[in-house]
Design an enzyme around this catalytic site. Structure first.
Site, PDB file in Angstrom:
ATOM      1  N   SER A 696      -0.956 -38.251  10.466  1.00 35.10           N
ATOM      2  CA  SER A 696      -2.212 -38.953  10.767  1.00 35.10           C
ATOM      3  C   SER A 696      -2.589 -38.916  12.257  1.00 35.10           C
ATOM      4  O   SER A 696      -3.672 -39.369  12.629  1.00 35.10           O
ATOM      5  CB  SER A 696      -2.126 -40.408  10.304  1.00 35.10           C
ATOM      6  OG  SER A 696      -1.090 -41.090  10.958  1.00 35.10           O
ATOM      7  N   LYS A 739      -3.697 -50.319   9.968  1.00 36.70           N
ATOM      8  CA  LYS A 739      -4.012 -49.632  11.220  1.00 36.70           C
ATOM      9  C   LYS A 739      -5.215 -50.261  11.913  1.00 36.70           C
ATOM     10  O   LYS A 739      -5.207 -50.498  13.125  1.00 36.70           O
ATOM     11  CB  LYS A 739      -4.289 -48.147  10.939  1.00 36.70           C
ATOM     12  CG  LYS A 739      -3.070 -47.343  10.521  1.00 36.70           C
ATOM     13  CD  LYS A 739      -3.446 -45.910  10.194  1.00 36.70           C
ATOM     14  CE  LYS A 739      -2.248 -45.077   9.800  1.00 36.70           C
ATOM     15  NZ  LYS A 739      -2.607 -43.687   9.452  1.00 36.70           N
TER      16      LYS A 739
END
Length: 794
Positions: A696, A739
């Protein structure tokens, strides 16, 4: 001498010559509990690493090795002084792989030998040996022949007295005319201690060996005669006990006629009454009545009598037809779930759907619920709330570390002290056949030689099979289809696939900071104050201090450590009150360090100013989300690429993918064509002691490198995540909720996400969404427009 015997001697002579040619240096295996004699065949198991390596070395060479018995068989790693110097040179005849790394070996003894020197002990024991020559006795030696006959007669008597001896052993011993082979063959068949067999092995003179063997046989024969006499006495006692049994039965009949039945008969009658009340299946009733009938005919003091009593008591105590009245009011169930837990809206919604289906279908249908989430988020307490909201009894069984299949299925009644499995025992203790049954920590179940508990759970958790679940102890089917089974796990990676297939996974994600604040205010603080004897006036903690406690003193997805820290504060306040230092305490951000010490954790905050080559990424961890900075620097060099910060393989590949993509578009942004040849590239992720991995960070690394190449600063309040491909596409990633919450906490106001993660934005709390700007990306180049202070010219 027969042809066969001549061939054996010729073969042995050839093998002895080959040993002389090898200078008598060979691998050695210390044996535990056994001895090997020359001219005999023996087998043993090899499991120790050194022994296996010695075996392999012998197999590669000439299949010849030296074996000697250990003085103490319980020593795992023997030294030179731990095994006898005299042993046997053997030839490997056969090897067979058995359980684990062990090997079963069949060997033939060749001749006696003594260790001259231990050449090496690594990687296996190698010894230099001295061959002990055989005694070549003439057929005319009458003394030796006489000793053979004496030993043979004694051995024949030994075989008659010993019930475990093989019937053909005597014939086999007579067949050997050679005194050496005869003595060793007889020694192998004797049931002697290891020290005694070693003494025979170390007696080199054949006449002395025959005398020693005869002495040992004579002693064994005396012991066997005594054993036979004792056995005959025991049989006489058994006959006497049988006689007493018949007399007791007659006495029982007389007492019955007189109306003075014994307790066993009363117990049996009560069992039959309970059995008739239960109205079980005819086959089950018939089987149990047979056991009761057997119980009435045996001695009350016998061991089997206790087993049958335990068995029948278990059968009649089980709730075969007893079900608790369940609640079908979804509003009431929802109220109970809300009382016990804050947030977890998706989990509660799925549970209510599940309860609605049970109500409409009048039975439990569909897969078993598996609550998946990190420690401390309330999985076990959710299951307890489900039981309370539905009006069912609650039963919990922890599977952490369970390795014995009998824990699930029970023990067969042939074993002493047999009991039912914990599933049946828990149902019995609950008193109803429809409780909520929680299998806690299903991901930590194990397996070994005692069986595989996970495989046993397959039947328990399958609605098509558990209608007739048969416990090994009961040996009759019990219906588990009315039980509501729930499992919990921290990860699905270690759950066996067939077991996971029977469960519907409901993810219980970690709590946000806002949720933790509410949980602390509504549940944890009142609970800890009550536990520590504090009143409302004694202890208060402000919201800002509570947030500091969450952010700087705990780092977790759940609230277990938060509750622990609140308890710590309560204890310190309680101590001050008892010490009469005051009775009113308010915890503030300024005073929290006084009680708990310096901050234990920190979290990243946005940079004070935008910088070239420094981008803010977002990461997912076991305890929630986090932000990470990626720094890139170019210095003159020869094209070397350095990736530091303890990056995993996947993260390093993401960086290389981003650099290759930049090379393909360099001419579009007036980037020097051969920058990858003329400069050294260094990409670093701070907090180098913490391992990092995952795809990511691809977009973040792309932006960092482009910023360094174009010398355009990256906006300080922009964070991003997404996987990048060689064509510059941005692929979706996981953990968006965690996140984004971490980025918001760090002061970020603009979030760049992959376009395919658009649906995940809905999972973010509204209060957080309102304060953030989300930009969805399809191509990596789009990040340059939104992330850089001044977009590079195309």
């Amino acid at each position: 001498m027969t042809t066969a015997e001549e061939k054996v001697i010729q073969d042995n002579e050839i093998e002895e010559l080959s040993l002389e040619e090898e200078n008598l240096i060979m691998p050695c295996i210390p044996l535990r509990g056994i001895s090997v004699f020359p001219q005999t065949v023996a087998h043993f198991d090899v499991g120790r690493e050194k022994s296996v390596k010695a075996l392999e070395a012998a197999m590669k060479k000439d299949k010849i090795l030296f074996v000697s018995s250990q003085k103490d068989e319980y020593i795992l790693i023997p030294k030179e002084e731990d095994y006898y110097k005299v042993g046997t040179v053997v030839k490997i005849k056969q090897m067979l792989k058995i359980q684990g790394d062990s090997v079963r070996v069949l060997v033939e003894g060749l001749h006696r030998a003594a260790i001259k020197e231990v050449v090496s002990e690594e990687p296996y024991i190698t010894v230099s040996i001295e061959e002990i020559p055989r005694n070549h006795v003439s057929e005319d030696d009458l003394e030796t022949e006489a000793m053979k006959r004496i030993v043979l007669n004694s051995f024949n008597e030994y075989l008659d007295l010993n019930p475990n001896a093989k019937s053909d052993t005597y014939d086999m011993s007579v067949a050997f005319k050679d005194a050496e082979i005869f003595a060793d063959t007889v020694a192998v068949q004797l049931d002697l201690d290891l020290e005694e067999k070693q003494e025979i092995l170390e007696t080199f003179d054949i006449k002395a060996r025959l005398v020693l063997i005869n002495t040992l046989i004579f002693r064994e024969n005396q012991i066997l005669r005594l054993e036979r006499e004792i056995s005959e006495k025991v049989q006489e006692n058994v006959k006497q006990n049988q006689k007493e049994y018949y007399l007791r039965e007659q006495l029982k009949a007389i007492q019955s006629e007189l109306g003075a039945d014994e307790d066993a008969a009363d117990e049996a009658r009560k069992w039959i009454e309970k059995l008739d009340e239960l109205k079980l299946d005819d086959k089950i009733t018939e089987k149990v009545k047979k056991e009761i009938n057997k119980f009435t005919k045996m001695m009350p003091s016998s061991a089997e009598s206790g087993v049958i009593r335990n068995y029948v008591d278990t059968i009649v105590s089980l709730p075969w037809n007893n079900s608790s009245k369940t609640n079908s009011d979804l509003k009431k169930a929802e109220k109970v779930l809300d009382e016990d837990h804050y947030g977890l809206s998706k989990v509660k919604e799925r549970i209510l759907e599940y309860l609605a289906v049970i109500h409409l279908s009048k039975g439990i249908k569909g897969p078993i619920i598996c609550l998946l989430g990190p420690p401390g988020v309330g999985k076990t307490s959710i299951a307890r709330s489900i039981a309370r909201s539905t009006g069912r009894e609650f039963v919990r069984m922890s599977l952490g570390g369970v390795r014995d299949e009998a824990e699930i299925r029970g023990h067969r009644r042939t074993y002493i002290g047999a009991i039912p499995g914990r599933v049946i025992s828990a149902i019995k203790d609950a008193g109803t056949n429809n409780p909520v049954f929680l299998f806690d920590e299903v991901d930590k179940i194990g397996s070994d030689f005692k069986g595989d508990p996970a495989s046993a759970l397959l039947e328990v958790l399958d609605p098509e099979q558990n209608k007739e679940f048969t416990d090994h102890f009961l040996e009759v089917p019990f219906d588990l289809s009315k039980v509501m089974f729930i499992t919990t796990a921290n990860t699905i990676e270690t759950i066996p696939r067939p077991l996971l297939d029977r469960m519907e996974v409901i993810e219980v994600s970690g709590y946000t900071e806002e949720e933790k604040v509410k949980i602390a205010q509504r549940y944890l603080i009142p609970k800890q104050m009550k536990a520590h004897g504090l009143k409302k006036k004694n202890f208060t903690i402000g919201e800002k201090a509570l947030r500091d406690l969450i952010n700087f003193y705990t780092r977790e997805s759940g609230v277990r450590n938060l509750e622990r820290e609140i308890g710590s504060l309560c204890r310190k306040v309680a101590k001050n009150i008892v010490s009469k230092k005051g009775d009113v305490y308010r915890i503030t951000p300024a005073t929290i360090e006084k009680y708990l010490g310096k901050h234990r954790y920190r979290y990243d905050m946005v940079n004070e100013a935008s910088e070239v080559g420094v981008t803010t990424g977002m990461a997912w961890t076991q305890v929630g989300g986090d932000t990470l900075f990626i720094e890139t620097s170019f210095v003159p060099g020869n094209g070397a690429i350095q990736l530091t910060g303890q990056l995993g393989d996947v993260m390093q590949e993401s960086a290389k993918t981003a650099i290759t993509y930049i090379r393909s578009i360099a001419d579009q942004y007036n980037i020097e064509k051969d920058f990858y040849k003329n400069y050294d590239l260094h990409v670093h992720v701070p907090e180098g002691a913490v391992p990092k991995d995952g795809p990511s960070a691809g977009v973040t690394m792309f932006t960092s490198v482009m910023s360094a190449l174009t010398q355009r600063p990256v906006k300080k309040d922009v964070a991003m995540t997404g996987e990048i491909t060689l064509r510059g596409k941005v692929l979706p990633v996981g953990g968006i909720k965690e996140k984004v919450l971490a980025a918001h906490r760090a002061g970020i106001r603009t979030i760049l996400l992959p376009k395919d993660n658009k649906a995940d934005i809905d999972d973010i709390p509204k209060t957080v969404r309102k304060q953030l700007k989300f930009i969805l990306l399809e191509k990596a180049q789009e990040t340059l427009e939104y992330a850089l202070e001044e977009s590079p010219k195309v």
